[in-house]
Motif scaffolding. Structure first.
Motif, PDB file in Angstrom:
ATOM      1  N   GLU A 151      69.993  46.827   8.842  1.00 45.11           N
ATOM      2  CA  GLU A 151      70.344  47.132  10.279  1.00 45.11           C
ATOM      3  C   GLU A 151      69.264  47.126  11.307  1.00 45.11           C
ATOM      4  OE1 GLU A 151      74.509  48.533  12.237  1.00 45.11           O
ATOM      5  OE2 GLU A 151      72.468  50.055  13.861  1.00 45.11           O
ATOM      6  N   GLY A 152      68.894  46.294  11.998  1.00 40.43           N
ATOM      7  CA  GLY A 152      66.941  46.592  12.472  1.00 40.43           C
ATOM      8  C   GLY A 152      66.115  45.560  11.950  1.00 40.43           C
ATOM      9  N   GLU A 153      66.603  45.223  10.607  1.00 40.23           N
ATOM     10  CA  GLU A 153      65.293  44.314   9.637  1.00 40.23           C
ATOM     11  C   GLU A 153      65.829  42.598   9.754  1.00 40.23           C
ATOM     12  OE1 GLU A 153      64.807  47.559   6.527  1.00 40.23           O
ATOM     13  OE2 GLU A 153      66.235  45.920   6.286  1.00 40.23           O
ATOM     14  N   MET A 154      64.577  41.610   9.596  1.00 40.33           N
ATOM     15  CA  MET A 154      64.991  40.236   9.590  1.00 40.33           C
ATOM     16  C   MET A 154      64.302  39.952   8.855  1.00 40.33           C
ATOM     17  SD  MET A 154      62.728  39.288  13.753  1.00 40.33           S
ATOM     18  CE  MET A 154      63.681  39.788  15.035  1.00 40.33           C
ATOM     19  N   LEU A 155      64.724  38.168   8.013  1.00 39.35           N
ATOM     20  CA  LEU A 155      64.983  38.268   6.788  1.00 39.35           C
ATOM     21  C   LEU A 155      63.752  37.417   7.221  1.00 39.35           C
ATOM     22  CD1 LEU A 155      64.209  38.121   3.724  1.00 39.35           C
ATOM     23  CD2 LEU A 155      66.606  37.425   3.547  1.00 39.35           C
ATOM     24  N   TYR A 156      62.877  37.342   6.499  1.00 40.32           N
ATOM     25  CA  TYR A 156      61.876  35.353   6.470  1.00 40.32           C
ATOM     26  C   TYR A 156      62.945  34.371   5.714  1.00 40.32           C
ATOM     27  CZ  TYR A 156      58.958  31.686   6.038  1.00 40.32           C
ATOM     28  OH  TYR A 156      59.061  29.981   5.918  1.00 40.32           O
ATOM     29  N   ILE A 157      63.681  33.223   5.911  1.00 38.51           N
ATOM     30  CA  ILE A 157      63.691  32.764   4.537  1.00 38.51           C
ATOM     31  C   ILE A 157      63.062  31.221   4.562  1.00 38.51           C
ATOM     32  CG2 ILE A 157      65.926  31.140   3.264  1.00 38.51           C
ATOM     33  CD1 ILE A 157      67.705  33.276   4.380  1.00 38.51           C
ATOM     34  N   PRO A 158      62.399  30.752   4.083  1.00 34.65           N
ATOM     35  CA  PRO A 158      61.020  29.543   3.417  1.00 34.65           C
ATOM     36  C   PRO A 158      62.124  28.194   3.149  1.00 34.65           C
ATOM     37  CG  PRO A 158      59.878  30.843   2.548  1.00 34.65           C
ATOM     38  CD  PRO A 158      61.455  31.448   2.434  1.00 34.65           C
ATOM     39  N   PRO A 159      62.226  27.188   4.022  1.00 32.21           N
ATOM     40  CA  PRO A 159      62.673  25.914   4.188  1.00 32.21           C
ATOM     41  C   PRO A 159      62.990  25.903   2.632  1.00 32.21           C
ATOM     42  CG  PRO A 159      61.196  25.515   5.363  1.00 32.21           C
ATOM     43  CD  PRO A 159      60.604  26.944   5.009  1.00 32.21           C
ATOM     44  N   LYS A 160      63.873  24.963   2.229  1.00 33.71           N
ATOM     45  CA  LYS A 160      64.877  24.883   0.882  1.00 33.71           C
ATOM     46  C   LYS A 160      65.014  25.885   0.103  1.00 33.71           C
ATOM     47  CE  LYS A 160      64.636  20.515   1.715  1.00 33.71           C
ATOM     48  NZ  LYS A 160      65.754  19.580   2.620  1.00 33.71           N
ATOM     49  N   TRP A 161      64.610  27.771  -0.003  1.00 33.12           N
ATOM     50  CA  TRP A 161      65.343  28.326  -0.703  1.00 33.12           C
ATOM     51  C   TRP A 161      66.310  28.527  -0.436  1.00 33.12           C
ATOM     52  CZ3 TRP A 161      62.770  31.882  -3.351  1.00 33.12           C
ATOM     53  CH2 TRP A 161      61.042  32.318  -3.517  1.00 33.12           C
ATOM     54  N   TRP A 162      67.426  28.560  -2.095  1.00 31.94           N
ATOM     55  CA  TRP A 162      68.641  29.286  -1.946  1.00 31.94           C
ATOM     56  C   TRP A 162      69.132  30.066  -1.489  1.00 31.94           C
ATOM     57  CZ3 TRP A 162      72.173  24.424  -2.989  1.00 31.94           C
ATOM     58  CH2 TRP A 162      71.391  23.301  -3.106  1.00 31.94           C
ATOM     59  N   HIS A 163      70.007  30.332  -0.507  1.00 30.35           N
ATOM     60  CA  HIS A 163      70.268  32.296  -0.336  1.00 30.35           C
ATOM     61  C   HIS A 163      71.809  31.712  -0.429  1.00 30.35           C
ATOM     62  CE1 HIS A 163      69.601  29.244   3.174  1.00 30.35           C
ATOM     63  NE2 HIS A 163      70.446  30.154   4.013  1.00 30.35           N
ATOM     64  N   TYR A 164      72.494  33.169  -0.731  1.00 29.08           N
ATOM     65  CA  TYR A 164      74.042  33.363  -1.489  1.00 29.08           C
ATOM     66  C   TYR A 164      73.672  35.217   0.224  1.00 29.08           C
ATOM     67  CZ  TYR A 164      77.296  36.295  -2.890  1.00 29.08           C
ATOM     68  OH  TYR A 164      79.108  37.147  -3.107  1.00 29.08           O
ATOM     69  N   VAL A 165      74.700  34.732   1.144  1.00 30.42           N
ATOM     70  CA  VAL A 165      74.949  36.817   1.909  1.00 30.42           C
ATOM     71  C   VAL A 165      76.452  36.129   1.755  1.00 30.42           C
ATOM     72  CG1 VAL A 165      74.691  36.826   4.117  1.00 30.42           C
ATOM     73  CG2 VAL A 165      73.235  34.359   3.133  1.00 30.42           C
ATOM     74  N   ARG A 166      76.070  37.460   1.715  1.00 26.49           N
ATOM     75  CA  ARG A 166      77.557  38.275   1.637  1.00 26.49           C
ATOM     76  C   ARG A 166      77.033  39.516   2.602  1.00 26.49           C
ATOM     77  NH1 ARG A 166      82.204  39.869  -0.927  1.00 26.49           N
ATOM     78  NH2 ARG A 166      81.951  38.616  -2.390  1.00 26.49           N
ATOM     79  N   SER A 167      78.990  40.303   3.702  1.00 24.74           N
ATOM     80  CA  SER A 167      78.545  41.383   4.262  1.00 24.74           C
ATOM     81  C   SER A 167      78.962  42.603   3.758  1.00 24.74           C
ATOM     82  CB  SER A 167      78.992  40.831   5.726  1.00 24.74           C
ATOM     83  OG  SER A 167      79.085  39.814   6.142  1.00 24.74           O
ATOM     84  N   LEU A 168      78.181  43.697   3.873  1.00 29.09           N
ATOM     85  CA  LEU A 168      78.703  44.860   3.448  1.00 29.09           C
ATOM     86  C   LEU A 168      79.425  45.621   4.257  1.00 29.09           C
ATOM     87  CD1 LEU A 168      75.699  45.689   1.051  1.00 29.09           C
ATOM     88  CD2 LEU A 168      77.690  44.373   0.490  1.00 29.09           C
ATOM     89  N   THR A 169      79.022  45.042   5.440  1.00 36.64           N
ATOM     90  CA  THR A 169      79.802  46.251   6.082  1.00 36.64           C
ATOM     91  C   THR A 169      80.586  44.935   7.962  1.00 36.64           C
ATOM     92  OG1 THR A 169      78.442  47.092   7.958  1.00 36.64           O
ATOM     93  CG2 THR A 169      78.594  48.189   6.180  1.00 36.64           C
ATOM     94  N   THR A 170      80.719  45.741   8.555  1.00 31.61           N
ATOM     95  CA  THR A 170      80.760  44.988   9.617  1.00 31.61           C
ATOM     96  C   THR A 170      79.809  44.603  10.135  1.00 31.61           C
ATOM     97  OG1 THR A 170      83.094  45.753  10.550  1.00 31.61           O
ATOM     98  CG2 THR A 170      81.611  44.577  12.292  1.00 31.61           C
ATOM     99  N   SER A 171      79.265  42.613  10.669  1.00 31.40           N
ATOM    100  CA  SER A 171      77.993  42.706  11.066  1.00 31.40           C
ATOM    101  C   SER A 171      77.880  41.239  12.346  1.00 31.40           C
ATOM    102  CB  SER A 171      77.430  42.018   9.156  1.00 31.40           C
ATOM    103  OG  SER A 171      76.407  40.819   9.336  1.00 31.40           O
ATOM    104  N   PHE A 172      77.167  41.678  12.312  1.00 33.63           N
ATOM    105  CA  PHE A 172      76.669  40.640  13.389  1.00 33.63           C
ATOM    106  C   PHE A 172      74.709  40.313  13.856  1.00 33.63           C
ATOM    107  CE2 PHE A 172      78.113  39.746  18.238  1.00 33.63           C
ATOM    108  CZ  PHE A 172      76.962  38.643  17.949  1.00 33.63           C
TER     109      PHE A 172
END
Length: 405
Positions: free
Chosen positions: A369-390
């Protein structure tokens, strides 16, 4: 021209519609919408059945084929019909119904009448909140406390958090971001970049979200993820979404995913800021989307064409990243609509079908919480919420890619 008479306090003003109705109806008629034009005229005179009939006619035109093939004039016709229906609901004191119809206009309609829709939403929302202000007690925070690492690892894909962890930088300058990550195409976690956002405290308060968004209609995804056959989409109110998130629905999580919520609800847009990093490269912001759901929501392995900053406002997520150089080993779908998605299910890899995927190197992290992730173009990514997430995603392009697209 449609009439704008009536008592101001019980009337939704639609200046653009009033000024453009004649030319819009003429254009609609030229595209076969004679019956719609007739219904619109009757609706302007106060005929509710005609207003709903016109909205249904426009709705059918929106669903005759693929979305990209829908004529813009029919999207504007749908906006017009929604405004006409909402005006009658509002005049009758039916505020929730008026909001529901206006939201449908915002989600499905065109751009011509956007200002009328926005101003109507503001007026109906203000009146609805005034009537609902009696009980304003807080229902508490969505997310509190910490998760143990052992509990986290139980729900993550095999080998998670055992290899290369995404680096983290605090107070990174624009020059440093450009030099070390943007130009090299490298992911990075950016911390301490949104401490000033009102969203950091407001969005963890269920009462606040109910007050500013509870009666608003939003599109949601229901089911494991968009690659599963049982997955579906629905239109529900934000309050219904909150209720489902608390109830742990057995049919699968309900997820507000990749929706331009901030174009729809101005109060939430005012709670965030576009990071300065998004202006690096001289391009433009392409999309600003919301991701809101319970623990367990998954966005399967995929890639996107633009620079992306994923801002974790409430809760935490696990993110796994693979560079574009291993695209072939991740077995993208052949279908055009899914060509940016991998056939590999990281939660249950089929080693016989996808033998190259198992031993690929990757980066991963827990996005706090409170962090940002930079994902460059064309990078493959998988995302899973570990808690209630916004979360909020900011897509932007460089000046080169803007001119090429």
């Amino acid at each position: 021209m449609l009439s704008s008479g009536g008592d101001f306090s019980d009337h939704l003003e639609t200046p653009t519609l009033d000024a453009e109705s004649s030319s819009l109806l003429h254009s609609i008629s030229e595209h076969g919408g004679y019956a719609f034009a007739n219904m619109a005229a009757q609706a302007a005179a106060g005929d509710f059945r005609a207003a709903e009939a016109g909205r249904e006619m426009a709705w059918e035109q929106l669903h005759l084929g693929p979305w990209h093939s829908v004529l813009p004039v029919w999207r504007d016709a749908y906006s017009m019909a929604c405004l006409l229906v909402a005006k009658l609901h509002f005049a009758g004191g039916e505020l929730q119904e008026a909001l529901r119809v206006l939201d449908m206009g915002l989600i499905m309609g065109g751009t011509m009448l956007r200002k009328d829709l926005d101003s109507a939403v503001d007026k109906v929302s203000a009146k609805a909140r005034g009537e609902a202000r009696a009980d304003s007690k807080s229902e508490g925070r969505f997310v509190s406390g910490e998760l143990a690492n052992a509990e986290i690892l139980k729900v993550l894909p095999e080998k998670s958090l055992s290899s290369k962890i995404v680096g983290k930088r605090s107070g990174l300058s624009l020059e440093g971001f450009l030099r070390d990550y943007f130009l090299t195409g490298s992911p990075v976690i950016l911390s301490d970049c949104m401490t000033h956002w009102p969203a950091r405290t407001k969005w963890n308060d269920m009462e606040y979200l109910k007050r500013v968004a509870g009666n608003r209609t939003v599109p949601v995804e229901v089911g494991k993820n968009y690659l599963c056959p049982e997955w579906k989409q629905e239109l529900i109110t934000f309050s219904q979404l909150l209720e489902r998130m608390q109830a742990n629905d057995p049919i699968g999580p309900t997820y507000l995913a990749q929706h331009p919520l901030f174009d729809q609800i101005n109060e939430l847009r005012n709670d965030i800021c576009v990071p300065d990093y998004c202006f690096i490269g001289g391009g433009e912001l392409r999309s600003l989307n919301a991701w809101f759901g319970p623990a367990g929501t998954v966005t399967p392995l995929h890639q996107d064409p633009h620079h992306n900053i994923l801002a974790q406002v409430v809760g935490k997520k696990y993110v796994r990243l693979y560079p574009a150089s291993v695209s072939e080993e991740l077995y993208p779908y052949n279908e055009t609509m899914l060509c940016n998605s991998s056939q590999v299910d990281l939660d249950n890899i089929n080693e016989e079908r996808f033998p190259k995927a198992r031993d690929l190197e990757f980066l991963d992290c827990i996005l706090e919480e409170g962090e940002m992730l930079y994902i460059p173009p064309k990078w493959w990514h998988y995302v899973r919420s570990l808690t209630t997430s916004f979360s909020v995603s900011f897509w932007w392009s460089t000046s080169e890619s803007s001119s090429a697209s």
